[in-house]
Write an enzyme that holds these catalytic residues in place. Structure first.
Site, short mmCIF file in Angstrom:
data_model
loop_
_atom_site.label_atom_id
_atom_site.label_comp_id
_atom_site.label_asym_id
_atom_site.label_seq_id
_atom_site.Cartn_x
_atom_site.Cartn_y
_atom_site.Cartn_z
N LYS A 1 1.03 -1.26 -0.21
CA LYS A 1 0.00 0.24 -0.32
C LYS A 1 1.26 1.63 0.30
CE LYS A 1 -3.85 0.74 0.19
NZ LYS A 1 -4.91 0.55 -1.29
N SER B 1 -8.60 -1.08 -4.98
CA SER B 1 -8.95 -0.38 -3.62
C SER B 1 -10.42 -0.32 -3.33
CB SER B 1 -8.30 0.69 -3.78
OG SER B 1 -7.31 1.19 -2.11
#
Length: 614
Positions: free
Chosen positions: A205, A409
Site C-alpha cells: 500500500k 482499492s
C-alpha cells in the site's frame, strides 16, 4: 414652502436610481441578447448534414476518452460544443463504439480515417475496445487509415489497427515503454517541521510512501515492475500483432535506437519506415490527394469526401424510446470515491447510491451493470455504495460489475459484492489495503514562536493540527486501520469464496492486471461491457432487453440554458472558446485542489490506489 428631502435621503435615492437603471440595462441586454442569438440561430441554420455514398468517416478523437464525462456548466459546454479538436474535452467511450459499429453497417461509409493528433489519454483497456470495433469494421470489407504529423504511444496503439499508417515526412513515432516515478517529500516535510502521521496495513500500500520516505521501497519496486511488465506485454503483443513485427522491435535500447537512426541518416520519419512502424511518408496535401483517389472528391472538389465524428454521431444518434421495456440498467461509477453528493465524473457516497436506488425501484429494470472506473477513495463512501449493491441483490435484481481501466482499492470494494465481475485484461484492480493519514504542524508553529497550550476533559478533546499526536492516540488510530483491513479481506473472502489467508496473500495493497486477477479469483471473466450486459441478462433470465443508462439528470433550467447556448455556439467568436495562459494556470491549481479533495473520509480511512494511472 415645501420641505426638501434630507441630503442623506437624496443621496440614497440617487444611489438607488443609479443601481436600478444599471439593473434594468443588464437584464434588457441579456434578454434581448438571448433573443437575438436565438433569432440568428433559427434564420441562419446550416444546411442539413448529408452522408453521401463512399464517404470516409474521420474519427477525430480529441481530449480524453472516458466512461463518463465530468459535469460542466451550460455556458462552458456551449463554448466548446461542436469543436471537433478540443484537446481538453472528453469523449464517451460508448459514443465512439456506437459510431464505429453504426459505420460498419452503413453502406455509405467505406473508410475510417483515424485523426489522433489531439487524443490526450484513453488507457489500454478503452483503446482495446475501440480497436476491436475497428477490426469488425475492417471485417466488413472496409478500410481503416491513420494519418498524423507524429504519434505518441497511446495514439500509435490505436493507429496500429489501421490497414495503412501514414506519417508526415518530418514526423516521428515516439515509443518509450512504461515507467513509474514519483516525488518524495519526507526530507522537505522535515525541513518545514511538518509531522505526517501515517497509518496503514499492506506491504504494497504505497500511496503514503512519498510522505514517509525519500525513495521507493523495495516492495513497491517489486510490485511496480510486475505490473508494468504485464501492462507492456499486453500493449506490445497487440501492436506487434497488428503490425506483423516482433514485440521487441517497438522499444529499442538506446544503442539499438541510435544504430537505426544512423541507418536512416538521422531522419526519424525514415527510421519509422525502416522499422515498419508506419507504411508511407506523406505531406498533408499528398494525403489529401491519396484519399481523394480512394473515396472521391467532395462537392467543392478541394478535399476528399468525408464526415467528422461529431457530425456523423449527430445524424445517426438513436431515437429516444418513449415506451419503456424491460431493461438492464447501466450505472457508471467513474472517478474518485468521495462523500456526499458529487457531480458527474466523480463518485459520491450519496449521489451514486441514489442512482442504484433509482434502479432498484424501477420495475422495468431487471438487472444492473455497474461500470467501475475508479482508483477508490473514502472507505465510508465505498461501503455506502456497496450497501446499495446488496439492496439491489436483495430486491432480486442481479448486479454485474464491468471494470474499465481501473477498479482498485475502493473501486474493488464497491465491486466485491456483485453477482459477477467482468474485467478487461489490462484493468488495474486489487489494491486491497487501507490507510489513514493527516499532518500536524506543532514543530512548524514552534519554529516561528507559536505554541498551543490548555486543558481538556479527555485526550480526544485536545486533538488539533497545532498539537503533537500522543502515542496512545496513534495506537488507537492504527487499531482502527487494522480493523478496516481485516474487514476488507473478510469481505473479499466471503464474496469470492476464499479463505482469509488466501486473500491476505494477494492483498497487502498490491495491484494486479485483470488478466492476473482472473487467475487469482478476484474477477470471474475477461471481457468488456457487452460481456457484462449479456451476463446480467442471463442472470435475470431475459432473452430480449433494452439497455437503460441511469445517470444524474440536468435540471429543467440547466437543460434550457444548454439548448439556448448550444444553438448559438457556432455564432460566437472563436476567441470565446480559447483558453488563456492564466486560465491554464488556474486549471493546474484546481487539479492540485482536486487531488487533495480525494481525502474527505470522516474517519480519515482510505481505500485508494495511487499507482493506478496507466
Amino acid at each position: 414652502m415645501s420641505a426638501k428631502p434630507s441630503f442623506l435621503k437624496r443621496m440614497f435615492l440617487l444611489l438607488w436610481n443609479t443601481v436600478n437603471t444599471i439593473r434594468k440595462l443588464i437584464i434588457n441586454f441579456i434578454f434581448f441578447g438571448v433573443l437575438a442569438i436565438i433569432f440568428v440561430a433559427v434564420i441562419s441554420s446550416e444546411d442539413e448534414i448529408v452522408v453521401e455514398d463512399q464517404t470516409a468517416l474521420v474519427l477525430n478523437l480529441s481530449g480524453s476518452i472516458v466512461d463518463q464525462k465530468h459535469y460542466v456548466d451550460p455556458f462552458e459546454a456551449a463554448l466548446t460544443q461542436g469543436q471537433d479538436n478540443d484537446p481538453s474535452g472528453e469523449i464517451l467511450l460508448a459514443d465512439v463504439l456506437y459510431t464505429i459499429n453504426n459505420a460498419t453497417e452503413d453502406k455509405r461509409i467505406t473508410s475510417i480515417v483515424l485523426d489522433l493528433a489531439n487524443l490526450q489519454s484513453a488507457g489500454i483497456s478503452k483503446m482495446t475496445a475501440i480497436g476491436e470495433a475497428l477490426t469488425e469494421f475492417k471485417a466488413a470489407n472496409k478500410s481503416v487509415i491513420a494519418m498524423a504529423n507524429g504519434y505518441d504511444q497511446e495514439q500509435y496503439f490505436l493507429a496500429s489497427f489501421a490497414d495503412k499508417i501514414y506519417l508526415n515526412t518530418k514526423g516521428m513515432v515516439s515509443l518509450d515503454g512504461l515507467s513509474r516515478y514519483r516525488l518524495y517529500y519526507k526530507a522537505a516535510l522535515e525541513k518545514l517541521n511538518i509531522t505526517t502521521h501515517v497509518f496503514r496495513v499492506g506491504t504494497f500500500k504505497s500511496a503514503v510512501e512519498p510522505f514517509i520516505r525519500d525513495d521507493m521501497s523495495e516492495a513497491d519496486k517489486e510490485a511496480s515492475k510486475v505490473l508494468l511488465g504485464d501492462m507492456w506485454q499486453s500493449y506490445s503483443t497487440i501492436v506487434a500483432s497488428n503490425r506483423q513485427i516482433a514485440p521487441d522491435q517497438l522499444v529499442l535500447s538506446t544503442d539499438a535506437y541510435l544504430e537505426q537512426l544512423e541507418q536512416a541518416d538521422g531522419d526519424s520519419a525514415q527510421m519509422a519506415i525502416n522499422m515498419k512502424w508506419v507504411d508511407e511518408l506523406v505531406s498533408a496535401d499528398a494525403f489529401r490527394l491519396a484519399m481523394m483517389q480512394r473515396v472521391g472528391a467532395d462537392k467543392e472538389g478541394k478535399n476528399y469526401r468525408q464526415i467528422s465524428f461529431n457530425d456523423y454521431r449527430s445524424v445517426t444518434a438513436p431515437i429516444p424510446q418513449f415506451i419503456e421495456n424491460d431493461s438492464v440498467a447501466v450505472i457508471v461509477a467513474k472517478g474518485n470515491i468521495l462523500n456526499g453528493k458529487q457531480p458527474a465524473g466523480q463518485i459520491g457516497g450519496d449521489s451514486t447510491s441514489e442512482l442504484l436506488t433509482k434502479a432498484r425501484f424501477n420495475d422495468k429494470v431487471k438487472a444492473v451493470v455497474l461500470r467501475v472506473d475508479s482508483p477508490g477513495g473514502s472507505a465510508f463512501a465505498s461501503e455506502q455504495i456497496r450497501q446499495e449493491v446488496l439492496a439491489l441483490k436483495a430486491a432480486g435484481k442481479p448486479v454485474v460489475v464491468s471494470m474499465g481501466s481501473l477498479a482498485a482499492s475502493g473501486g474493488y470494494w464497491i465491486s466485491a459484492s456483485a453477482d459477477y465481475i467482468v474485467a478487461t485484461p489490462t484493468t488495474l484492480t486489487g489494491s486491497i489495503g487501507i490507510f489513514g493519514m493527516f499532518a500536524t504542524f506543532e514543530k512548524a508553529l514552534t519554529h516561528i514562536g507559536v505554541t498551543s497550550d490548555g486543558v481538556a476533559t479527555s485526550d480526544w478533546a485536545g486533538l488539533s493540527p497545532a498539537r503533537e499526536l500522543s502515542p496512545q492516540v496513534a495506537a488507537v488510530i492504527q487499531r482502527h486501520i487494522e480493523r478496516g483491513y481485516h474487514e476488507f479481506i473478510s469481505l473479499v473472502a466471503q464474496e469470492r469464496h476464499m479463505t482469509l489467508e488466501q486473500v491476505d496473500s494477494i492483498a497487502q495493497g498490491r495491484v494486479w492486471t485483470g488478466k492476473r486477477a482472473l487467475t487469482l479469483g478476484l474477477v470471474d471473466e475477461l471481457g468488456d461491457m457487452d460481456v457484462a450486459l449479456a451476463k446480467a441478462a442471463e442472470l435475470a433470465k431475459m432473452d430480449k432487453f433494452d439497455v437503460k443508462l441511469i445517470e444524474q439528470e440536468l435540471t429543467a433550467e440547466q437543460q434550457l440554458m444548454q439548448q439556448i447556448l448550444g444553438a448559438s455556439a457556432s455564432y460566437m467568436p472563436d476567441s470565446f472558446g480559447k483558453t488563456t495562459v492564466v486560465e491554464k494556470m488556474i486549471k493546474q491549481w484546481a487539479g492540485v485542489y482536486e487531488e487533495f479533495s480525494k481525502f474527505d473520509d470522516p474517519n480519515n480511512a482510505y481505500l485508494y490506489c495511487e499507482q493506478c494511472s496507466y
